[in-house]
Each structure stands twice: as C-alpha cells, then as structure tokens.
Scaffold this active site. Structure first.
Site, short mmCIF file in Angstrom:
data_model
loop_
_atom_site.label_atom_id
_atom_site.label_comp_id
_atom_site.label_asym_id
_atom_site.label_seq_id
_atom_site.Cartn_x
_atom_site.Cartn_y
_atom_site.Cartn_z
N SER A 178 0.85 -1.19 0.00
CA SER A 178 0.00 0.00 0.00
C SER A 178 0.88 1.24 0.00
CB SER A 178 -0.90 0.02 1.24
OG SER A 178 -1.58 1.25 1.35
N TYR A 191 -1.58 -0.06 10.24
CA TYR A 191 -1.65 -0.62 8.89
C TYR A 191 -0.48 -0.13 8.04
CZ TYR A 191 -3.67 -1.57 4.24
OH TYR A 191 -3.90 -1.99 2.94
#
Length: 292
Positions: A178, A191
C-alpha cells in the site's frame, strides 16, 4: 498575464480523460490471455481471493491461463472467485482458511497443491486497515493488524517458498502492499507500519531467493474502488478525493490485478525486490495537486 492563467494553460495541455470505457480498458482481453501474458501450465494461489483486488487478481490470472486456488476466510467469497475463474476457462478450486493462523496456512497450501499442482505463483492480498489515531490503539489492536497484514505473509511466503526451493523450478511471489507504507498513514498508523514492514520483507526475500530463481515483488495501490471503499465513502467524498489524483479517478481493482499478472509473468523475469506503485500519480505530486 495573470498568475492563475498560466497554470490553467499548463493544465489544459495535459487533459485528464474520463470515459465510461476506463473499466473496459483495464480488464484485459475477453476470452484470451491478458495483454499477451501467458501463464498456461502454471498454478497460482491467491490468498484473500474474495475481496475486490483479490477477485480481480483471480480473474486476471485465469484469463492468462493459470490454474488458481482461491483462498479466503469467507466460504461464499472463495466459491464465487473460483466460479468466476472456472467460467473464464481456468481450473480453479476454493479453499477456506484463516491465514492469520499459522496452522491454517500450512493446511491451505498443502490442500492447494494437492488439488491444482505445485504452486508456481503466490499472490497475497490479505489485509485490512483499522481506523483511529495511533496513540489511541491498544496493544491488542496493534498486534491484530500486524498479524493480519505482516505476520501471515511471513508464514505464507515461508510455506510456499520452501516448496518452491525444494522443487527448484523457480517461481513468483507478489504481495499487495500500500502507498500507506510508503508515506505517512494518518488514522491508520498500524496498517501503514505493517505494510512498510511487508515491503521490507519482500526486498529481503527477493535477495535471499534469487539464486533459486524465485522472484518476490509487491504492488502498492493507492485509492481503489473496492466494495469496502464503495460502502464506506459517499459519491461526493469519492469525487473530492478523485480530484486530488493526477489521473482524476480511483483505481479499479482490475488496475491492480493487471500489475499483479504482469509481475507474476515472464514479462517481469528480470524484476525482483521491487514495489510497483499503482496510484494514478498520487504519490508523485508535491506539495499540492495543481488541481487545487
């Protein structure tokens, strides 16, 4: 000339094309291999196959000729992904497993190989962000995010990697990272930190496994129109966010899946240890979008 008019002229020279055919263009060639990518006679394991990016990756690999094991914690999602691959002419099976559990990982990989043959391609899409200010997360939430995003990838890459090394036929591992692991990750700090760790592990595995002809790469998407994002964000909010992206839109899951299929294929035979960013140019601009 007024200051603003120069900027407007510059923007006019680089128009953003928005057409209804964007999605059609990014899903590849119906009834044939994806952009000439040939994965015939190869077996792929897609972990997290029930999500938007996972399902699109299953379809991209199936179109390219691979047999696909569709693994998901949700039985219905795994079955649906396998059915879609079968409809595209691929040999596909559904496997239910909670890949945050180490024993589930070993069992799922063994089951996949028993049903579609030795795994040549691993695609790992598993992961989910928890939202909140970093200082407000408790230890259990932090650990759960790292288990789901990073620790499971170690277990999965180890299980598949060991088998690839033993067979000595090479292979390709592609993890979904990501842009949150490349930049700051406001309101989803655990995250972002876990994805940064994942990309570091990808680079390490790539170097360690290169002598075995096993390539390891990752794809770092930006904003993607997954079912979860569609449910979370209103149309107005998506439009405002899209305006800050140079290409003027969120990614479709197929945009990410196309990158996955490329990295899994022989077209990327000299690419390893890399992160391919698929974000419409969002991380390329500094400090602010010219659209502002």
């Amino acid at each position: 000339m007024r200051e603003g008019s120069g900027r407007s002229a510059a923007l006019a020279a680089f128009p953003v094309v928005r057409t209804a055919s964007v999605r059609a263009r990014c899903i590849g060639v119906e009834g044939g291999s994806l952009f000439g990518i040939d994965l015939a006679h190869r077996a792929a394991l897609v972990a997290g196959s029930g999500g938007g990016i996972g399902g699109a990756s299953v379809r991209a690999l199936a179109r390219s000729g691979a047999a696909v094991a569709c693994i998901d914690i949700d039985e219905r999602a795994a079955d649906e992904a396998a059915q879609q691959a079968t409809e595209l002419g691929a040999h596909a099976v559904a496997i239910v497993a909670d890949l945050s559990q180490r024993d589930h990982v070993e069992r799922a990989v063994s089951d996949a190989e028993a049903r579609i043959g030795p795994i040549d391609i691993l695609v790992d899409v598993v992961g989910e962000a928890r939202w909140g200010r970093t200082i407000e997360f408790d230890d259990e939430e932090w650990d759960a995010t790292f288990d789901l995003v990073l620790r499971h990838f170690f277990h999965l890459a180890r299980a598949v990697g060991r088998r690839m090394v033993e067979r000595d036929h090479g292979g390709s591992i592609v993890a979904i990272a990501s842009v949150s692991g490349l930049r700051s990750a406001p309101l989803h700090g655990p995250y972002g930190a876990a994805k940064a760790g994942l990309m570091s592990l990808v680079r390490t595995l790539a170097v360690e496994l290169a002598s075995n002809r096993i390539r390891v790469n990752s794809v770092a998407p930006g904003s993607v129109l997954t079912p979860r994002v569609m449910a979370m964000m209103s149309a107005e909010r998506r439009a405002a966010s899209s305006a800050a992206i140079p290409l003027g839109r969120f990614a479709e899951p197929e945009d990410v899946a196309n990158a996955v299929a490329f990295l899994a294929s022989d077209l990327a035979s000299y690419i390893t240890g890399q992160t391919l960013v698929v974000d419409g140019g969002a991380t390329a601009q500094f400090p602010l979008s010219l659209r502002a």
